[in-house]
Design an enzyme around this catalytic site. Structure first.
Site, PDB file in Angstrom:
ATOM      1  N   GLY A  96      39.739  33.833  37.957  1.00 22.85           N
ATOM      2  CA  GLY A  96      39.880  32.388  38.100  1.00 22.85           C
ATOM      3  C   GLY A  96      41.359  32.063  38.123  1.00 22.85           C
ATOM      4  N   SER A  99      40.861  40.136  38.470  1.00 25.28           N
ATOM      5  CA  SER A  99      41.733  39.071  38.961  1.00 25.28           C
ATOM      6  C   SER A  99      42.557  38.513  37.802  1.00 25.28           C
ATOM      7  CB  SER A  99      40.893  37.994  39.658  1.00 25.28           C
ATOM      8  OG  SER A  99      41.711  37.055  40.309  1.00 25.28           O
ATOM      9  N   ALA A 100      42.322  37.276  37.386  1.00 22.69           N
ATOM     10  CA  ALA A 100      43.063  36.705  36.258  1.00 22.69           C
ATOM     11  C   ALA A 100      42.887  37.547  35.004  1.00 22.69           C
ATOM     12  CB  ALA A 100      42.611  35.272  36.005  1.00 22.69           C
ATOM     13  N   HIS A 135      44.610  41.237  44.104  1.00 27.00           N
ATOM     14  CA  HIS A 135      44.375  40.592  45.420  1.00 27.00           C
ATOM     15  C   HIS A 135      45.529  40.877  46.377  1.00 27.00           C
ATOM     16  CE1 HIS A 135      40.950  38.245  43.905  1.00 27.00           C
ATOM     17  NE2 HIS A 135      41.700  37.854  42.899  1.00 27.00           N
ATOM     18  N   GLU A 195      42.032  44.470  47.360  1.00 32.00           N
ATOM     19  CA  GLU A 195      40.654  44.109  47.048  1.00 32.00           C
ATOM     20  C   GLU A 195      39.786  45.369  46.957  1.00 32.00           C
ATOM     21  OE1 GLU A 195      41.278  41.266  46.133  1.00 32.00           O
ATOM     22  OE2 GLU A 195      40.344  39.808  47.480  1.00 32.00           O
TER      23      GLU A 195
END
Length: 241
Positions: free
Chosen positions: A88, A121-122, A158, A193
């Site tokens: 997020g 991700s985060a 990413h 990714e």
């Protein structure tokens, strides 16, 4: 200590959250005898916390409970069998980890009790020393930069090295080169990714669902692509495979 640091939660066209890493995560769950996990969902701004927990429960086959339901978030971490940290917005996530008093409890759970940490991700960003190499906008202006520091090197999830036609801003490579110029003693691991870094005990391994490599950015050193963690040997205290 066991860390799964994933670049992202889903591949394009993939319906199942963490699907590309599922077999590895299920093996870890079986090895530790895990039946439940605590989800730290604070990075989610426009998604539902409980829906994210349900998605993860379906993928992993265990009970997943959002930490937002806990009367004491720190106590929930103290009792956790596994810690899942959702993707997020990294700025929001890191701010909430500090506001909720979760930095030290998570560090102790992972380092001292061996509780597996899975972040994408985060959730991958905050596992590093700071969030300075996130791609996200600083939606919270009262942010604190130090993060969990479970992994000793900055990560850029990413990562993409494509050049978009008509885009006149800096490329990702240029932004990461800027970071290294400002912080010449630091390095950045750029994860594409569908890729992840896995720390198990003293061992560090790399996996890519697309059979792609990762890049390492250093100031004054030509950036190269690697398909195993041998390139990280000078940067980490782990045995690289």
């Amino acid at each position: 200590m066991e860390l799964f640091l994933l670049s992202n939660g889903k591949l394009s066209g993939e319906d199942e959250l963490l699907g590309y890493a599922k077999s590895r995560l299920l093996a870890m769950i079986a090895r530790h005898g895990i039946t439940s996990a605590v989800l730290v969902p604070y990075a989610l701004i426009r998604s539902d916390y409980d829906q994210r927990a349900q998605e993860l429960a379906q993928t992993l086959g265990i009970q997943v409970t959002g930490i937002h339901h806990a009367e004491s978030p720190a106590a929930a971490i103290d009792q956790a069998q596994c810690i899942l940290v959702s993707g997020g917005n990294t700025w929001m996530l890191n701010q909430m980890l500090h506001e909720k008093g979760l930095i030290v409890p998570i560090q102790r759970a992972v380092r001292e009790r061996g509780v597996p940490y899975v972040g994408w991700s985060a959730g991958c960003n905050v596992a590093t020393p700071s969030i300075r190499t996130t791609n996200d906008m600083p939606v919270r202006n009262s942010v604190v930069l130090p993060a969990l520091g479970l992994f000793p090197v900055q990560i850029n999830p990413h990562y993409i090295d494509a050049h978009i036609s008509g885009h006149m801003g800096e490329t990702r490579d240029e932004r990461l080169a800027e970071f290294c110029a400002v912080n010449p003693s630091e390095s950045v691991v750029a994860l594409r990714e569908g890729s992840l870094l896995h720390v198990e005990g003293n061992d560090l391994r790399y996996f890519s669902a697309r059979d792609q490599g990762f890049k390492v950015f250093r100031h004054g050193v030509e950036t190269q692509e690697y398909d195993n963690t041998q390139a990280l040997r000078p940067l980490v205290p782990f045995t690289c495979h």
